[in-house]
Design an enzyme around this catalytic site. Structure first.
Site, PDB file in Angstrom:
ATOM      1  N   CYS A 308       0.921  -1.253  -0.201  1.00 22.13           N
ATOM      2  CA  CYS A 308       0.007   0.531   0.606  1.00 22.13           C
ATOM      3  C   CYS A 308       0.589   1.168  -0.603  1.00 22.13           C
ATOM      4  CB  CYS A 308      -1.149  -0.212   1.586  1.00 22.13           C
ATOM      5  SG  CYS A 308      -1.594  -1.665   1.818  1.00 22.13           S
ATOM      6  N   ARG A 337       6.715 -11.424   5.403  1.00 18.73           N
ATOM      7  CA  ARG A 337       5.949 -11.496   6.614  1.00 18.73           C
ATOM      8  C   ARG A 337       6.627 -12.542   7.349  1.00 18.73           C
ATOM      9  NH1 ARG A 337      -0.197  -9.393   5.294  1.00 18.73           N
ATOM     10  NH2 ARG A 337       0.154  -8.380   3.857  1.00 18.73           N
ATOM     11  N   GLN A 355       0.514 -11.034  -3.564  1.00 14.80           N
ATOM     12  CA  GLN A 355      -1.194 -10.984  -3.224  1.00 14.80           C
ATOM     13  C   GLN A 355      -1.021 -10.101  -4.417  1.00 14.80           C
ATOM     14  OE1 GLN A 355      -0.165  -7.295  -0.293  1.00 14.80           O
ATOM     15  NE2 GLN A 355      -1.183  -8.457   0.888  1.00 14.80           N
ATOM     16  N   ASP A 357      -2.895  -7.325  -5.004  1.00 13.83           N
ATOM     17  CA  ASP A 357      -3.292  -5.978  -4.846  1.00 13.83           C
ATOM     18  C   ASP A 357      -3.779  -4.839  -5.342  1.00 13.83           C
ATOM     19  OD1 ASP A 357      -3.275  -5.041  -2.594  1.00 13.83           O
ATOM     20  OD2 ASP A 357      -1.553  -4.988  -2.099  1.00 13.83           O
ATOM     21  N   HIS A 359      -5.892  -0.586  -5.374  1.00 13.26           N
ATOM     22  CA  HIS A 359      -6.078   0.556  -4.532  1.00 13.26           C
ATOM     23  C   HIS A 359      -6.689   1.468  -5.291  1.00 13.26           C
ATOM     24  CE1 HIS A 359      -2.368  -1.641  -2.174  1.00 13.26           C
ATOM     25  NE2 HIS A 359      -3.168  -0.671  -1.293  1.00 13.26           N
ATOM     26  N   LYS A 439     -14.706  -2.753   6.311  1.00 10.84           N
ATOM     27  CA  LYS A 439     -14.812  -3.571   4.853  1.00 10.84           C
ATOM     28  C   LYS A 439     -15.871  -4.602   4.563  1.00 10.84           C
ATOM     29  CE  LYS A 439     -12.517  -6.647   7.932  1.00 10.84           C
ATOM     30  NZ  LYS A 439     -11.479  -7.940   8.527  1.00 10.84           N
ATOM     31  N   HIS A 485      -8.712  -0.466   0.020  1.00 12.11           N
ATOM     32  CA  HIS A 485      -7.886  -1.702  -0.853  1.00 12.11           C
ATOM     33  C   HIS A 485      -8.615  -2.884  -1.344  1.00 12.11           C
ATOM     34  CE1 HIS A 485      -4.172   0.247   2.511  1.00 12.11           C
ATOM     35  NE2 HIS A 485      -5.739   0.577   2.911  1.00 12.11           N
TER      36      HIS A 485
END
Length: 611
Positions: A308, A337, A355, A357, A359, A439, A485
Site C-alpha cells: 500500500c 512477512r 498479493q 493487490d 488500490h 470492509k 484496498h
C-alpha cells in the site's frame, strides 16, 4: 485400437471397489448449534478426566472447543509419554465416564479458594491460568465429585448426554505452553465430537477427502512447487516449471480482466527505507510480522510487508485533481512477512507471497459505484475458476477508530448500497471493522464444502492522512481522497493451494499445465505426432509428446499426472488421419479426426469449458 487396462489385485483378480462414502448429512457448526458447542466442550473435560485417571501424574492445562471438535494440552509424567496406542485406552475410559451420567456442576469460588485448591493438586499450569483470569468470581466445573477444572462453560447437564459413538480421538501433537517456544513442550490430544454417529461418519469422510486433496502432497506428486527448507528456509516457495506455467496463465488472465475493468498496472520495489514504514504505521503496529531491517550505506531499509505505501507514493508523485479520480492501480506485488516456523503450512501460510493487490483512490460520492465494480469483477474472476458459492461479511466501525463520523457513515452506506445492488446476502459484523475503515470479506466454498477467506475490500481513512494525500476539488480546495484496498485471490500462493485442493489436482483443461499428451505407439509415427503437436501449439494448446516407454506405462503416467486429454497414435491412426482419444472426464472417445481434436481443444481452452 483400444488400449483399456483393468486394474488387477493379487492373483490377477480385479481389485475390490472402494466402499461407498457415508450418506451426506448436514453438519452443524459451533456457531449454528449451541448444543454441539456444549457437547464438544464437555467432551474435552471428559477426555482430560480420563487422562488423569489413567496417568495420575498428568497435569492439565487448557482444553477448548474448536471448529471441528476439541483438544486438551497435558504435561505428562516423564515415565508416561502419550502415544497413539494410548488414545484407545483413553477413549475406553471416556466411554466409562459417559455411562456414569456424571452431572456437570458449575461452582463459583473466590480467587483465594481457587488458588488453595489448585496448590493442593500441585498443578502449576492451572495457577498460571488462574492468574490470567481477570474476572471475578472464579468459576469451576465439576464432573460429578470426581474431577474439576477452571472453566467458564458452557456444558451439557450430565456426561450421559454425550454419544460415545459420535466422539473420536483423532491425533497427538506437540504444543508449546502459551504458544511460546521458550516454554514447556506439552502433549496435545485432538478429538472430534458430533451430535450423532451419522454426523461423525460424514465428517470423517470429508476429512479423508481433504487429506486426499492436500495441496502439499499433490504439489509434489504433480511436480508443481516445493518449499526448500534445507536450501532456502521455510515459507519460501519454489515454483517448478508446471506450476510456474499455471501461475503465468493465472496472472495473464488476472491482468486481462483488470485491464478490461479500467485498471492500470504498477510495479514497485521489494524494499524501502524504514522511514516509509514509520510513516505508514507498520513499524509501530506490525513490527512483529516484519523481517529484520538491513543497513545500506548508513541508511536502514526494510523488506516490504505490504504494497500500500508504494501505491500512495506513486499517487503523491504529482498533484492530483478531482477530475483524475477514480484511479485504479493494480499490482501482483510480492511481500515478506515473518511467520514462526511452527505456524507455516504449505502454500497457505508462507513468509514470501504475492498479493493480487489493487488500490482505488476516489471521491466520497464514488464509493458505492467503485465497490460495486469491485464486487462484479470479483464474481467474474472467481466464477471462472469454478467458485460460485460465497459467504459475505460486512464489518462496521469499531469502538476505537480514526476518521470523522460523516465519512464513516458515507463509506458504510456505500458498502451496504453496493451489496444491495449486487443482490448478495451478507452478515453484518457490528464493530468488526478495522480502526481505519469498514470492509467487506468474501469467503469461497470449495468442492467439499469448506470455506476459504479470499477477497477483501477495505476502506482506509488512515493512510491518506498519514501520508497527507490530497486532490484539488472543483472549488480549488485541497481534499483528502478515499483509499480502497482490495484483493480478489488474497495471495497467488494461497489461492493456488485452494485451486489444487478444490480440483484435487484434476484441473479444467484451460488451467492444466499439460492440456493434451500425444502417445506414439511406435517410432514410425513420430513425424506424424510432431505434426499434430505443432498444429495444437499453433492454436494455443499446451501439448506434450510422450515416449521412451511401453504404451501401458505411458497411459498410466498420464493418468497419475492428471492430463485432461490423452491421444494414442498408432500406424493405422496415422494412415487414417485420426487420433484415439481418451479424456479424464469421459474416458474413451474412440477415433477422432485430427482437426476435430485440435478444434475442440482450442475451443475448450478459449471458452474455459469442457473438451
Amino acid at each position: 485400437q483400444k488400449h483399456n487396462q483393468q486394474q488387477k489385485g493379487k492373483g490377477g483378480r480385479a481389485a475390490a471397489a472402494p466402499p461407498p462414502p457415508p450418506p451426506a448429512v448436514a453438519l452443524p457448526t459451533n456457531a449454528s448449534s449451541e448444543r454441539l458447542l456444549r457437547l464438544r466442550h464437555t467432551s474435552s473435560h471428559v477426555m482430560a478426566m480420563a487422562v488423569q485417571k489413567l496417568f495420575p501424574g498428568a497435569q492439565v492445562t487448557i482444553g477448548p472447543w474448536i471448529d471441528q471438535g476439541f483438544y486438551y494440552d497435558f504435561k505428562m509424567p516423564d515415565d508416561a509419554p502419550l502415544t497413539p496406542m494410548a488414545l484407545k485406552r483413553i477413549k475406553k475410559q471416556m466411554d466409562k465416564i459417559i455411562r456414569k451420567k456424571l452431572p456437570l456442576v458449575r461452582e463459583e469460588v473466590s480467587r483465594e479458594e481457587a488458588r488453595r485448591r489448585i496448590e493442593a493438586l500441585d498443578e502449576p499450569y492451572k495457577l498460571e491460568i488462574l492468574d490470567a483470569i481477570k474476572e471475578e468470581p472464579i468459576t469451576i466445573y465439576h464432573c460429578g465429585d470426581e474431577w474439576w477444572d477452571l472453566c467458564a462453560g458452557p456444558h451439557v447437564e450430565h456426561t450421559g448426554e454425550l454419544n460415545p459413538k459420535a466422539i473420536e480421538l483423532e491425533s497427538l501433537a506437540g504444543a508449546y505452553w502459551r504458544g511460546d517456544e521458550t516454554r514447556d513442550m506439552l502433549d496435545r490430544i485432538y478429538g472430534t465430537a458430533w451430535e450423532t454417529p451419522e454426523q461423525l461418519a460424514y465428517a470423517k469422510h470429508l476429512k479423508e477427502e481433504a487429506a486426499r486433496r492436500d495441496h502439499r502432497t499433490l504439489g509434489k506428486a504433480l511436480d508443481l512447487f516445493s518449499i526448500q527448507q534445507e536450501a532456502a528456509g521455510g515459507g519460501l516457495v519454489f515454483w517448478h516449471p508446471k506450476g510456474a506455467l499455471m501461475r503465468h496463465h493465472i496472472e495473464d488472465y488476472w491482468k486481462a480482466q483488470h485491464f478490461a475493468d479500467g485498471y492500470e498496472l504498477v510495479y514497485t520495489p521489494h524494499v524501502a527505507k524504514l522511514d516509509m514504514w514509520k510513516t505508514s504505521g507498520h513499524f509501530d503496529f506490525y513490527a512483529e510480522n516484519m523481517f529484520d531491517q538491513m543497513q545500506i550505506e548508513d541508511e536502514t531499509y526494510q523488506l516490504r510487508p505490504m504494497n500500500c505505501p508504494f501505491h500512495v507514493s506513486i499517487y503523491k508523485a504529482q498533484p492530483r485533481s478531482y477530475r483524475d479520480l477514480p484511479m485504479r492501480w493494480a499490482e501482483l506485488g510480492t511481500v515478506y512477512r515473518y511467520e514462526k516456523s511452527g505456524t507455516m503450512h504449505g502454500l497457505f501460510r508462507v513468509r514470501g507471497f504475492t498479493q493480487d493487490d489493487a488500490h482505488i483512490f476516489c471521491l466520497p460520492d464514488q464509493i458505492e459505484d467503485e465497490i460495486l465494480r469491485v464486487l462484479n469483477l470479483t464474481e467474474r474472476i472467481l466464477s471462472n475458476f469454478g467458485f460460485n458459492k460465497y459467504e459475505i461479511n460486512l464489518s462496521t466501525r469499531p469502538e476505537k477508530s480514526v476518521g470523522e463520523d460523516e465519512i464513516w457513515d458515507k463509506a458504510t452506506e456505500g458498502l451496504r448500497g453496493a451489496l444491495g445492488k449486487k443482490g448478495w446476502d451478507y452478515v453484518v459484523d457490528e464493530g468488526g471493522g478495522a480502526f481505519y475503515g469498514p470492509k467487506i470479506d468474501l469467503k469461497i466454498q470449495d468442492a467439499i464444502g469448506r470455506k476459504w477467506q479470499c477477497s477483501t475490500i477495505q476502506l482506509d481513512f488512515n493512510l491518506p492522512s498519514r501520508f497527507d494525500m490530497s486532490y484539488v476539488d472543483n472549488a480549488s480546495e485541497k481534499q483528502r481522497p478515499i483509499m480502497i484496498h482490495r484483493a480478489i485471490f488474497g495471495s497467488l500462493e494461497r489461492f493456488f493451494g485452494i485451486l489444487v485442493e478444490n480440483y484435487a489436482g484434476d484441473f479444467p483443461i484451460w488451467m492444466a499445465p499439460t492440456q493434451c499428451r500425444l502417445l506414439p505407439v511406435t517410432d514410425a509415427v513420430a513425424p506424424y505426432v510432431e505434426e499434430v503437436a505443432d498444429k495444437m501449439r499453433a492454436r494455443g494448446v499446451r501439448v506434450e509428446v510422450g515416449g521412451g516407454d511401453r504404451l501401458g506405462k505411458m497411459i498410466r503416467k498420464a493418468e497419475l499426472e492428471k492430463v485432461p486429454v490423452v491421444c494414442v497414435v498408432g500406424v493405422r491412426d496415422m494412415e487414417s488421419g485420426v487420433l484415439s482419444v481418451r479424456t479424464r472426464a469421459d474416458g474413451e472417445l474412440g477415433e477422432l479426426v485430427v482437426d476435430e481434436v485440435v478444434d475442440r481443444l482450442a475451443s475448450a481452452v478459449e471458452s474455459k469449458g469442457a473438451f
